[in-house]
Design an enzyme around this catalytic site. Sequence first.
Site, PDB file in Angstrom:
ATOM      1  N   GLU A 143      58.099  91.109  20.136  1.00  0.00           N
ATOM      2  CA  GLU A 143      59.277  92.264  19.813  1.00  0.00           C
ATOM      3  C   GLU A 143      60.624  91.856  20.256  1.00  0.00           C
ATOM      4  OE1 GLU A 143      58.166  96.285  20.853  1.00  0.00           O
ATOM      5  OE2 GLU A 143      60.212  97.060  20.539  1.00  0.00           O
ATOM      6  N   LYS A 150      56.344 103.478  26.924  1.00  0.00           N
ATOM      7  CA  LYS A 150      55.782 102.171  25.996  1.00  0.00           C
ATOM      8  C   LYS A 150      57.251 101.077  26.313  1.00  0.00           C
ATOM      9  CE  LYS A 150      56.156  99.588  22.257  1.00  0.00           C
ATOM     10  NZ  LYS A 150      57.159  98.628  21.708  1.00  0.00           N
ATOM     11  N   ASP A 207      45.782  90.503  33.127  1.00  0.00           N
ATOM     12  CA  ASP A 207      44.887  91.417  32.196  1.00  0.00           C
ATOM     13  C   ASP A 207      45.886  92.535  31.745  1.00  0.00           C
ATOM     14  OD1 ASP A 207      43.257  93.348  31.003  1.00  0.00           O
ATOM     15  OD2 ASP A 207      41.314  92.512  32.446  1.00  0.00           O
ATOM     16  N   HIS A 257      68.656  96.062  17.707  1.00  0.00           N
ATOM     17  CA  HIS A 257      67.277  95.596  17.330  1.00  0.00           C
ATOM     18  C   HIS A 257      67.339  95.105  15.860  1.00  0.00           C
ATOM     19  CE1 HIS A 257      63.306  96.606  18.846  1.00  0.00           C
ATOM     20  NE2 HIS A 257      62.868  97.026  17.739  1.00  0.00           N
TER      21      HIS A 257
HETATM   22  P1  NAD Z   1      37.929  85.437  39.180  1.00  0.00           P
HETATM   23  O1  NAD Z   1      36.818  85.852  38.940  1.00  0.00           O
HETATM   24  O2  NAD Z   1      38.542  84.008  38.759  1.00  0.00           O
HETATM   25  O3  NAD Z   1      38.295  85.305  40.902  1.00  0.00           O
HETATM   26  C1  NAD Z   1      39.122  84.792  41.785  1.00  0.00           C
HETATM   27  C2  NAD Z   1      38.626  83.642  42.356  1.00  0.00           C
HETATM   28  O4  NAD Z   1      40.032  83.328  43.297  1.00  0.00           O
HETATM   29  C3  NAD Z   1      37.784  83.798  43.365  1.00  0.00           C
HETATM   30  O5  NAD Z   1      36.856  82.883  43.165  1.00  0.00           O
HETATM   31  C4  NAD Z   1      38.333  83.777  44.731  1.00  0.00           C
HETATM   32  O6  NAD Z   1      37.310  83.279  45.609  1.00  0.00           O
HETATM   33  C5  NAD Z   1      39.531  82.799  44.575  1.00  0.00           C
HETATM   34  N1  NAD Z   1      40.726  82.763  45.509  1.00  0.00           N
HETATM   35  C6  NAD Z   1      41.289  81.695  46.028  1.00  0.00           C
HETATM   36  N2  NAD Z   1      42.243  82.129  46.702  1.00  0.00           N
HETATM   37  C7  NAD Z   1      42.365  83.322  46.827  1.00  0.00           C
HETATM   38  C8  NAD Z   1      43.218  84.397  47.436  1.00  0.00           C
HETATM   39  N3  NAD Z   1      44.177  83.781  48.110  1.00  0.00           N
HETATM   40  N4  NAD Z   1      42.856  85.309  47.146  1.00  0.00           N
HETATM   41  C9  NAD Z   1      42.046  86.237  46.234  1.00  0.00           C
HETATM   42  N5  NAD Z   1      41.194  85.148  45.819  1.00  0.00           N
HETATM   43  C10 NAD Z   1      41.357  83.783  45.774  1.00  0.00           C
HETATM   44  O7  NAD Z   1      39.252  86.473  38.834  1.00  0.00           O
HETATM   45  P2  NAD Z   1      39.326  87.871  39.233  1.00  0.00           P
HETATM   46  O8  NAD Z   1      40.681  88.196  39.914  1.00  0.00           O
HETATM   47  O9  NAD Z   1      38.014  88.354  40.186  1.00  0.00           O
HETATM   48  O10 NAD Z   1      38.926  88.533  37.732  1.00  0.00           O
HETATM   49  C11 NAD Z   1      40.297  88.628  36.879  1.00  0.00           C
HETATM   50  C12 NAD Z   1      39.606  88.465  35.427  1.00  0.00           C
HETATM   51  O11 NAD Z   1      38.434  89.538  35.239  1.00  0.00           O
HETATM   52  C13 NAD Z   1      40.551  88.831  34.444  1.00  0.00           C
HETATM   53  O12 NAD Z   1      40.464  87.762  33.392  1.00  0.00           O
HETATM   54  C14 NAD Z   1      40.074  90.071  33.851  1.00  0.00           C
HETATM   55  O13 NAD Z   1      40.479  90.339  32.349  1.00  0.00           O
HETATM   56  C15 NAD Z   1      38.622  90.125  33.967  1.00  0.00           C
HETATM   57  N6  NAD Z   1      37.753  91.444  34.067  1.00  0.00           N
HETATM   58  C16 NAD Z   1      38.557  92.581  34.012  1.00  0.00           C
HETATM   59  C17 NAD Z   1      37.724  93.552  34.120  1.00  0.00           C
HETATM   60  C18 NAD Z   1      38.316  94.983  34.094  1.00  0.00           C
HETATM   61  O14 NAD Z   1      39.705  94.819  34.129  1.00  0.00           O
HETATM   62  N7  NAD Z   1      37.722  96.124  34.204  1.00  0.00           N
HETATM   63  C19 NAD Z   1      36.400  93.560  34.121  1.00  0.00           C
HETATM   64  C20 NAD Z   1      35.800  92.310  34.278  1.00  0.00           C
HETATM   65  C21 NAD Z   1      36.432  91.051  34.029  1.00  0.00           C
END
Ligand code: NAD
Length: 418
Positions: free
Chosen positions: A83, A260, A276, A374
């Site tokens: 946008e 928005k 996300d 815009h």
């Molecule tokens: P992820 O699964 O990649 O987990 C994060 C990884 O980073 C883990 O393995 C953790 O051990 C590691 N890590 C390393 N250093 C870290 C630190 N300092 N702090 C925290 N973790 C550390 O990612 P996620 O954040 O668990 O999940 C994000 C993804 O899940 C997004 O792509 C999202 O779209 C998706 N998702 C979203 C939903 C929802 O919003 N309802 C549901 C399911 C999946």
Amino acid sequence: MKDSAIPKFFEKSRKERLKIVKDFSSLTEEEIKLLENQNGGISFEKADKMVENAIGTFSLPLGIATNFQINGKDYVIPMVIEEPSVIAAASKGAKVARILGGFQVKADESYSIGQIQMLDVDNSLAIKDIQKSSEKILEIANSKSKTLSKIGKGAKEVSCKEIDTPKGKMLIIELLIDVGDAMGANVTNTMCEAISPFLEEITGGRSLLRILSNYSTRRIAKARAVFEKDAVGGEDVVDNIILAFEFADNDIFRAVTHNKGIMNGIISVANATGQDSRAIEAAANAFAVHNGRYGSLTQWSKDKNGNLIGNIELPLSVGIVGGIINVHPMAKICTKILGITSAQELACIMASVGLAQNFSAIRALTTEGIQKGHMKLHAKNIAFAAGAKPEQIEKIVQKMIQENNISLNRAKELLEQI
Ligand code: NAD
């Protein structure tokens, strides 16, 4: 000290802009090459691993917002959005905010909430059993993430609540998890699934849903800025902005549009850094109704000197590790451009961008109207769509604006006359 107040950034060539960003954020030659790459940084092979049934990739503009000073630190902010005007509005808002010290922001630690729906139990007995076993529950949950446990994070609390439904009272068990610098959706879901057999064992119930709540009320970011009244446009403009805010805060039809605009800024940064965005939107929309009725995510008032005070508060579930952040080369570079070291710092930036965006939008609405700025970019898009070459665009844009007739047909006619 780095200075993000870069004069006339918008007038510079792409090469000059890249050089400024390279110097500001110490990007490597390789990173600059990736930014120059026409495909938006992601190969089909990568895309094919990210989603199902992939047939290609789809890129969007990546721009830089300037002027941001947040908690005393200067940032140039990558924003990905289709946008027009959003990046200019953020930069303009930040320019006015920095006169009186920029944005003061605080973000909660990153606590996510996981939920387990427990059925076929006597709720009050089950709650007692769960409270008695809370240590063991946390131990099982934490066995699922060695990384979080190692850094002193992970599951911290178990709690229970009863909800009323047409099918009777239902027991919901909630797990509070410090997910560190990740968004934490996967670790939350994993922990919820891991503890549910034990919860069934101790309560004798049946667990149905075991899932993260996107209503991330334990990850609130709050930003504040004072906008100097003369730079805003004088006391009348300040007063009108406050009246415009009251309109939004008291009428849902206005509030949704007002919010928005805030999300224009926040989601652009989310896109650039591989967040996300749906999770952020869903939480922000729910939070807009947390006082019992849907209202503005920002608050506007004035101080005793007549300066405009802006506040924003919203949940921001963001990460700097995990998800696509470490997979998408552009998300990696954008995170480096920001120079951030924690998820909280990213949340602080996003809240500030939302506030800057809202300032510029309501300022424009209460003064010259939103269309002036815009329409210029819109006219550029129209001229481009009509087939104009880069050197022909400005002439066609000027003419269409002068005639107040910005349309594809008119652009095509003007193109023929050139
Ligand atoms: P992820 O699964 O990649 O987990 C994060 C990884 O980073 C883990 O393995 C953790 O051990 C590691 N890590 C390393 N250093 C870290 C630190 N300092 N702090 C925290 N973790 C550390 O990612 P996620 O954040 O668990 O999940 C994000 C993804 O899940 C997004 O792509 C999202 O779209 C998706 N998702 C979203 C939903 C929802 O919003 N309802 C549901 C399911 C999946």
